[in-house]
Design an enzyme around this catalytic site. Structure first.
Site, short mmCIF file in Angstrom:
data_model
loop_
_atom_site.label_atom_id
_atom_site.label_comp_id
_atom_site.label_asym_id
_atom_site.label_seq_id
_atom_site.Cartn_x
_atom_site.Cartn_y
_atom_site.Cartn_z
N ASN A 7 0.67 -1.39 0.16
CA ASN A 7 0.24 0.42 0.43
C ASN A 7 0.87 1.25 0.03
OD1 ASN A 7 -1.20 2.06 1.32
ND2 ASN A 7 -3.15 0.82 1.42
N ASP A 9 -0.19 4.70 -0.27
CA ASP A 9 -0.76 5.85 0.39
C ASP A 9 -0.09 6.71 1.03
OD1 ASP A 9 -3.02 4.49 -0.95
OD2 ASP A 9 -3.61 4.27 1.10
N HIS A 10 0.78 6.45 1.81
CA HIS A 10 1.84 6.93 2.95
C HIS A 10 2.97 7.95 1.55
CE1 HIS A 10 0.41 6.44 6.67
NE2 HIS A 10 0.53 4.78 6.69
N ARG A 18 2.85 18.50 1.58
CA ARG A 18 3.44 20.67 0.49
C ARG A 18 2.62 20.26 -1.16
NH1 ARG A 18 8.53 21.84 1.71
NH2 ARG A 18 8.73 21.91 3.84
N HIS A 43 -5.80 3.66 -1.66
CA HIS A 43 -6.78 4.30 -1.14
C HIS A 43 -7.34 5.64 -1.48
CE1 HIS A 43 -9.82 4.31 2.40
NE2 HIS A 43 -10.41 4.66 1.54
N ARG A 45 -9.80 8.06 -1.55
CA ARG A 45 -10.53 8.54 -0.45
C ARG A 45 -11.49 9.72 -0.71
NH1 ARG A 45 -8.79 6.26 5.39
NH2 ARG A 45 -10.76 7.91 5.73
N ARG A 49 -7.60 13.22 0.80
CA ARG A 49 -6.31 13.21 1.03
C ARG A 49 -5.04 13.15 0.55
NH1 ARG A 49 -7.33 9.80 7.22
NH2 ARG A 49 -9.21 10.90 6.41
N HIS A 50 -4.65 11.82 0.42
CA HIS A 50 -3.61 11.45 0.00
C HIS A 50 -3.25 10.75 -1.34
CE1 HIS A 50 -5.41 7.84 0.87
NE2 HIS A 50 -4.21 7.67 2.21
N GLU A 70 -8.78 0.43 -3.10
CA GLU A 70 -9.65 0.13 -2.25
C GLU A 70 -10.22 1.78 -2.14
OE1 GLU A 70 -7.29 0.87 1.74
OE2 GLU A 70 -6.59 -1.03 1.10
N THR A 100 -6.49 6.67 9.77
CA THR A 100 -7.24 5.85 8.88
C THR A 100 -7.90 4.23 8.82
OG1 THR A 100 -5.51 3.78 8.30
CG2 THR A 100 -5.54 3.98 10.36
N THR A 101 -8.34 3.94 8.03
CA THR A 101 -9.27 2.75 8.07
C THR A 101 -10.06 2.12 9.38
OG1 THR A 101 -9.28 2.42 5.94
CG2 THR A 101 -11.08 0.65 6.58
N GLU A 151 -11.05 -9.46 2.85
CA GLU A 151 -9.52 -9.08 3.61
C GLU A 151 -10.59 -8.99 5.07
OE1 GLU A 151 -7.53 -5.76 1.74
OE2 GLU A 151 -6.43 -5.29 4.33
N HIS A 190 -3.80 -4.65 8.10
CA HIS A 190 -4.02 -3.13 8.74
C HIS A 190 -2.39 -3.38 9.34
CE1 HIS A 190 -5.56 -0.35 9.61
NE2 HIS A 190 -5.84 0.46 9.12
N GLY A 212 1.20 -1.14 4.32
CA GLY A 212 1.90 -0.01 4.13
C GLY A 212 2.72 0.43 4.52
N HIS A 213 2.01 1.33 5.90
CA HIS A 213 3.29 2.26 6.89
C HIS A 213 3.96 1.36 7.13
CE1 HIS A 213 2.98 5.35 10.51
NE2 HIS A 213 3.76 4.22 10.80
N1 PXP Z 1 -5.98 -3.00 4.11
C1 PXP Z 1 -6.39 -1.69 4.24
C2 PXP Z 1 -7.73 -2.25 3.86
C3 PXP Z 1 -5.90 -0.77 4.56
O1 PXP Z 1 -7.46 0.37 4.39
C4 PXP Z 1 -5.36 -0.44 4.83
C5 PXP Z 1 -4.66 1.28 5.95
O2 PXP Z 1 -4.83 1.61 4.15
C6 PXP Z 1 -4.37 -1.41 5.16
C7 PXP Z 1 -4.61 -2.43 3.94
C8 PXP Z 1 -2.38 -1.33 5.23
O3 PXP Z 1 -2.51 -1.74 6.64
P1 PXP Z 1 -1.44 -0.34 6.86
O4 PXP Z 1 -0.62 0.94 6.22
O5 PXP Z 1 -1.12 -0.13 8.64
O6 PXP Z 1 -0.24 -1.84 6.77
#
Ligand code: PXP
Length: 242
Positions: A7, A9-10, A18, A43, A45, A49-50, A70, A100-101, A151, A190, A212-213
């Protein structure tokens, strides 16, 4: 063997801080693929936002693996998904105020609406997954609605420790078996990181882990290609199925 969905998104979070053009998540998707990502997850949204619409359209054209979009189950997102045609869509709940979700999608309370929504995506040859909590009733309703995958939300597992974490792990294992018995493929994600991923990767028949994170955080120290490669190696060395 469980596969790895990265993921990104970050990466877009840093760019949007910025409101500029860098770092570009599209370029980083390329590095994630070099590191061994089996799919790229974004994702889009409602509040943008990202990830931006442009990112998703460009990713569709440029990535060599699979695109997992997503999104919330809204009419706006349905139209975008049909235009982009990702390999699969993961439906998630969305609240404006959340960081976050936060929880899984309550498929049970939206059966009629979701049946039509999921049918619409499947008619466009897009496979559909539901991000749900590991609960029997959510699994059963996901099957009834017609999702291809679920999931399982691992956020609680990631937060807990010791005996409580073991109990939550057991719930995820049982949910995976229950869903498999119904013919649903099972992804999970997640809060997964380099310490807690092994037990989830070793669940029999786990299909894909979406992370992701922790991968993007580690990338600040070692670069994205390497942080993905390290996570991929943890998953493959602990997977015991397929
Ligand atoms: N799966 C879903 C459905 C999510 O919403 C997210 C967060 O965007 C993730 C996985 C990944 O989570 P994390 O960023 O905590 O790894």
């Amino acid at each position: 063997m469980a596969t790895l969905g990265v993921n990104i998104d970050h990466i877009a979070n840093v760019r949007q801080a910025r409101k500029t053009v860098e770092p570009d998540p599209v370029q980083f998707a390329f590095l994630a693929e070099l590191g061994g990502a089996d799919s790229i997850t974004v994702h889009l949204r409602e509040d943008r936002r990202h990830i931006q619409d442009r990112d998703v359209f460009l990713l569709r054209e440029t990535i060599k693996t699979k695109l997992n979009l997503e999104m919330a189950a809204t009419e706006e997102m349905l139209e975008i998904a049909k235009k982009i045609s990702p390999n699969y869509v993961t439906l998630v709940p969305e609240k404006r105020e959340e960081v976050t979700t936060e929880g899984g999608l309550d498929v049970r309370s939206n059966v009629k609406y979701l049946k039509k929504f999921v049918g619409n995506l499947k008619d466009s040859n897009i496979e559909v997954s539901a991000f749900i909590d590991p609960l029997s009733e959510q699994i059963n309703f996901s099957k009834e609605i017609g999702f291809n995958f679920i999931e399982l939300h691992t956020g609680k597992y990631a937060e807990l420790t010791c005996y409580d974490q073991q109990k939550e792990l057991q719930r995820i294992i049982e949910s995976t078996h229950e869903a498999n018995d119904l013919g649903l493929a099972v992804n999970a994600g997640h809060g997964l990181n380099y310490n807690n991923v092994k037990k989830i990767a070793s669940i029999n028949n786990m299909n894909e882990l979406n992370i992701g994170h922790s991968i993007v955080a580690r990338a600040l120290a070692v670069g994205l290609e390497k942080s993905v490669r390290e996570m991929k190696s943890l998953i493959t060395s602990n997977s015991i199925s397929k």
